[in-house]
Design a protein around this motif. Structure first.
Motif, PDB file in Angstrom:
ATOM      1  N   LYS A  83       0.675  -0.834  -0.213  1.00 39.97           N
ATOM      2  CA  LYS A  83      -0.358   0.348   0.032  1.00 39.97           C
ATOM      3  C   LYS A  83       0.991   0.832   0.083  1.00 39.97           C
ATOM      4  CE  LYS A  83      -2.638  -0.900   3.570  1.00 39.97           C
ATOM      5  NZ  LYS A  83      -3.949  -1.472   4.183  1.00 39.97           N
ATOM      6  N   GLU A  84       1.902   1.498   0.750  1.00 36.28           N
ATOM      7  CA  GLU A  84       2.976   2.263   0.578  1.00 36.28           C
ATOM      8  C   GLU A  84       3.255   2.422  -0.576  1.00 36.28           C
ATOM      9  OE1 GLU A  84       5.912   1.733   3.587  1.00 36.28           O
ATOM     10  OE2 GLU A  84       4.691   0.668   5.304  1.00 36.28           O
ATOM     11  N   HIS A  85       3.396   1.863  -1.209  1.00 38.71           N
ATOM     12  CA  HIS A  85       4.181   1.602  -2.672  1.00 38.71           C
ATOM     13  C   HIS A  85       3.038   1.728  -4.173  1.00 38.71           C
ATOM     14  CE1 HIS A  85       7.618   0.821  -0.797  1.00 38.71           C
ATOM     15  NE2 HIS A  85       8.416   1.417  -1.561  1.00 38.71           N
ATOM     16  N   GLY A  86       1.341   1.719  -3.103  1.00 35.10           N
ATOM     17  CA  GLY A  86       0.302   2.721  -4.702  1.00 35.10           C
ATOM     18  C   GLY A  86      -0.260   1.466  -4.837  1.00 35.10           C
ATOM     19  N   GLY A  87       0.297   0.102  -4.311  1.00 32.84           N
ATOM     20  CA  GLY A  87      -0.531  -1.319  -4.517  1.00 32.84           C
ATOM     21  C   GLY A  87      -1.826  -0.694  -3.967  1.00 32.84           C
ATOM     22  N   THR A  88      -2.951  -2.096  -4.470  1.00 36.42           N
ATOM     23  CA  THR A  88      -3.964  -2.561  -3.595  1.00 36.42           C
ATOM     24  C   THR A  88      -4.642  -3.671  -3.546  1.00 36.42           C
ATOM     25  OG1 THR A  88      -4.929  -0.902  -6.049  1.00 36.42           O
ATOM     26  CG2 THR A  88      -6.623  -2.198  -4.946  1.00 36.42           C
ATOM     27  N   VAL A  89      -5.360  -4.032  -2.336  1.00 33.43           N
ATOM     28  CA  VAL A  89      -6.008  -4.774  -1.477  1.00 33.43           C
ATOM     29  C   VAL A  89      -7.438  -4.952  -2.200  1.00 33.43           C
ATOM     30  CG1 VAL A  89      -5.907  -6.588   0.600  1.00 33.43           C
ATOM     31  CG2 VAL A  89      -4.342  -4.291   0.386  1.00 33.43           C
ATOM     32  N   TYR A  90      -7.138  -6.470  -2.979  1.00 32.29           N
ATOM     33  CA  TYR A  90      -8.810  -6.456  -3.405  1.00 32.29           C
ATOM     34  C   TYR A  90      -8.891  -7.822  -2.519  1.00 32.29           C
ATOM     35  CZ  TYR A  90      -6.870  -4.905  -7.609  1.00 32.29           C
ATOM     36  OH  TYR A  90      -5.899  -4.783  -8.910  1.00 32.29           O
ATOM     37  N   PHE A  91      -8.837  -8.247  -1.738  1.00 27.39           N
ATOM     38  CA  PHE A  91      -9.225  -9.562  -0.713  1.00 27.39           C
ATOM     39  C   PHE A  91      -7.547  -9.855  -0.108  1.00 27.39           C
ATOM     40  CE2 PHE A  91     -10.033 -13.916   0.498  1.00 27.39           C
ATOM     41  CZ  PHE A  91     -11.594 -14.182   1.014  1.00 27.39           C
ATOM     42  N   GLY A  92      -8.734  -9.822   1.284  1.00 24.92           N
ATOM     43  CA  GLY A  92      -7.810 -10.391   2.631  1.00 24.92           C
ATOM     44  C   GLY A  92      -7.033  -9.081   3.032  1.00 24.92           C
ATOM     45  N   PRO A  93      -6.441  -9.726   4.107  1.00 28.97           N
ATOM     46  CA  PRO A  93      -5.758 -11.043   4.343  1.00 28.97           C
ATOM     47  C   PRO A  93      -6.538 -12.237   5.548  1.00 28.97           C
ATOM     48  CG  PRO A  93      -4.572  -9.971   5.628  1.00 28.97           C
ATOM     49  CD  PRO A  93      -5.330  -8.490   4.750  1.00 28.97           C
ATOM     50  N   VAL A  94      -6.516 -13.262   4.521  1.00 30.09           N
ATOM     51  CA  VAL A  94      -6.869 -14.104   5.035  1.00 30.09           C
ATOM     52  C   VAL A  94      -6.135 -15.970   5.525  1.00 30.09           C
ATOM     53  CG1 VAL A  94      -9.371 -13.486   4.784  1.00 30.09           C
ATOM     54  CG2 VAL A  94      -8.277 -15.183   3.691  1.00 30.09           C
ATOM     55  N   ASP A  95      -7.063 -16.129   7.080  1.00 31.62           N
ATOM     56  CA  ASP A  95      -5.446 -17.200   7.465  1.00 31.62           C
ATOM     57  C   ASP A  95      -6.870 -18.199   6.536  1.00 31.62           C
ATOM     58  OD1 ASP A  95      -3.441 -16.705   8.981  1.00 31.62           O
ATOM     59  OD2 ASP A  95      -5.629 -16.632  10.880  1.00 31.62           O
ATOM     60  N   SER A  96      -5.668 -19.743   6.276  1.00 31.68           N
ATOM     61  CA  SER A  96      -5.957 -20.946   6.139  1.00 31.68           C
ATOM     62  C   SER A  96      -5.099 -21.958   6.088  1.00 31.68           C
ATOM     63  CB  SER A  96      -6.336 -20.811   3.912  1.00 31.68           C
ATOM     64  OG  SER A  96      -5.537 -21.005   4.002  1.00 31.68           O
ATOM     65  N   PRO A  97      -5.708 -22.874   6.194  1.00 28.86           N
ATOM     66  CA  PRO A  97      -5.129 -24.274   6.069  1.00 28.86           C
ATOM     67  C   PRO A  97      -3.562 -24.298   5.454  1.00 28.86           C
ATOM     68  CG  PRO A  97      -7.140 -24.793   5.717  1.00 28.86           C
ATOM     69  CD  PRO A  97      -7.093 -23.494   5.376  1.00 28.86           C
ATOM     70  N   PHE A  98      -3.853 -22.833   3.561  1.00 27.01           N
ATOM     71  CA  PHE A  98      -2.506 -23.586   3.334  1.00 27.01           C
ATOM     72  C   PHE A  98      -1.494 -22.294   3.997  1.00 27.01           C
ATOM     73  CE2 PHE A  98      -5.975 -25.087   0.885  1.00 27.01           C
ATOM     74  CZ  PHE A  98      -5.485 -25.983   1.455  1.00 27.01           C
ATOM     75  N   GLY A  99      -1.885 -21.309   4.299  1.00 26.99           N
ATOM     76  CA  GLY A  99      -1.590 -20.266   4.732  1.00 26.99           C
ATOM     77  C   GLY A  99      -2.517 -18.528   4.698  1.00 26.99           C
ATOM     78  N   ARG A 100      -1.807 -17.876   4.918  1.00 28.35           N
ATOM     79  CA  ARG A 100      -2.132 -16.673   6.172  1.00 28.35           C
ATOM     80  C   ARG A 100      -2.341 -15.487   3.964  1.00 28.35           C
ATOM     81  NH1 ARG A 100      -5.321 -12.926   8.892  1.00 28.35           N
ATOM     82  NH2 ARG A 100      -4.608 -11.000   8.692  1.00 28.35           N
ATOM     83  N   PHE A 101      -3.347 -15.338   2.970  1.00 31.62           N
ATOM     84  CA  PHE A 101      -2.830 -15.327   2.541  1.00 31.62           C
ATOM     85  C   PHE A 101      -4.281 -13.760   1.555  1.00 31.62           C
ATOM     86  CE2 PHE A 101      -6.769 -17.779   1.166  1.00 31.62           C
ATOM     87  CZ  PHE A 101      -7.429 -17.400   0.589  1.00 31.62           C
ATOM     88  N   ALA A 102      -3.809 -13.034   0.419  1.00 32.37           N
ATOM     89  CA  ALA A 102      -4.257 -12.372   0.206  1.00 32.37           C
ATOM     90  C   ALA A 102      -3.932 -11.884  -1.420  1.00 32.37           C
ATOM     91  CB  ALA A 102      -3.512 -10.364   0.958  1.00 32.37           C
ATOM     92  N   ALA A 103      -4.947 -11.670  -1.878  1.00 31.66           N
ATOM     93  CA  ALA A 103      -5.247 -10.449  -3.207  1.00 31.66           C
ATOM     94  C   ALA A 103      -5.519  -9.356  -3.719  1.00 31.66           C
ATOM     95  CB  ALA A 103      -6.485 -11.193  -3.549  1.00 31.66           C
ATOM     96  N   VAL A 104      -4.199  -9.027  -4.100  1.00 31.26           N
ATOM     97  CA  VAL A 104      -3.556  -7.921  -4.476  1.00 31.26           C
ATOM     98  C   VAL A 104      -3.357  -7.214  -5.819  1.00 31.26           C
ATOM     99  CG1 VAL A 104      -3.174  -8.058  -2.097  1.00 31.26           C
ATOM    100  CG2 VAL A 104      -1.202  -8.429  -4.123  1.00 31.26           C
TER     101      VAL A 104
END
Length: 236
Positions: free
Chosen positions: A189-210
């Motif tokens: 976010k500091e560098h101008g990116g966008t978070v579309y979804f998450g972060p959320v915990d899961s059995p595979f790891g904590r992830f986010a769509a960005v």
């Protein structure tokens, strides 16, 4: 991501290699002259014979957009789409084999096809590549995994409902591993990116769509933070 970059090669369209800890983990390249395509990551799937793979792509209803094209002594590339419009690459390695590390912070971890036409992807990819297929044993979750030698190498999720906005194409979502998803999101976010979804915990790891500041979508995942049991799967 903590990446460093090599020098761009004008001979190959200003292709620039990205490194994590001195190991090749990705690359960036400007769009072709005149192209209006959205900035995006392209996942290349390995092939021992790019020309034969290109022919199987056509035979099974896909589209070969570019190639097969020899890239110096590095290898041979193909750019293609599946019958549902999902873009991907094919790479027959020469001097350049691809990722030099995977599944570690700063490197590629996983990819999944996000498609509005899952049936087309489910028949196409195992016909073109030597994939076995398993699916999550759930009526609520439409998720499959393609396997090579019994090992999952690629996921496929159906994009029903509002998973994708109407203007977004079906695509391959590439995940990069990080050591702390929340901290990586703050840097993003500091560098101008966008978070579309998450972060959320899961059995595979904590992830986010960005997405980066040019709109290229990707995923971040902390593989060390896993919550819950992995869902059961069945052969298809």
């Amino acid at each position: 991501m903590g990446w460093t970059f090599g020098e761009g090669s004008s001979e190959f369209g200003n292709y620039t290699q990205a490194y994590s800890g001195g190991k090749a983990v990705a690359a960036i390249v400007p769009p072709m002259p005149g192209s209006q395509a959205q900035s995006a990551w392209c996942l290349y799937l390995a092939s021992p014979d790019a020309a034969a793979t290109a022919e199987r792509i056509r035979t099974n209803g896909g589209e070969v957009v570019m190639g097969p094209m020899q890239v110096g002594d590095f290898g041979t590339m193909v750019i293609a789409r599946d019958p549902g419009g999902v873009a991907f690459g094919v790479w027959q390695s020469g001097a350049h084999e691809g990722f030099e590390k995977q599944g570690e912070p700063g490197a590629y971890s996983w990819a999944e096809i996000v498609t509005r036409e899952p049936g087309k992807a489910d028949s196409f990819f195992p016909a073109v590549f030597p994939y076995g297929t398993r699916k999550m044993d759930s009526e609520q979750i439409d998720y499959r995994m393609f396997l090579v030698g019994g090992r999952p190498v690629l996921g496929r999720t159906g994009a029903a409902g509002d998973v994708l906005p109407p203007e977004a194409p079906s695509y391959v979502s590439v995940y990069f591993a990080v050591d702390d998803t929340d901290a990586a999101i703050e840097r993003l976010k500091e560098h101008g990116g966008t978070v579309y979804f998450g972060p959320v915990d899961s059995p595979f790891g904590r992830f986010a769509a960005v997405g980066d500041q040019q709109g290229a979508a990707f995923g971040l995942i902390d593989l060390g933070r896993r919550v819950g049991e992995q869902p059961s799967t069945v052969d298809v």
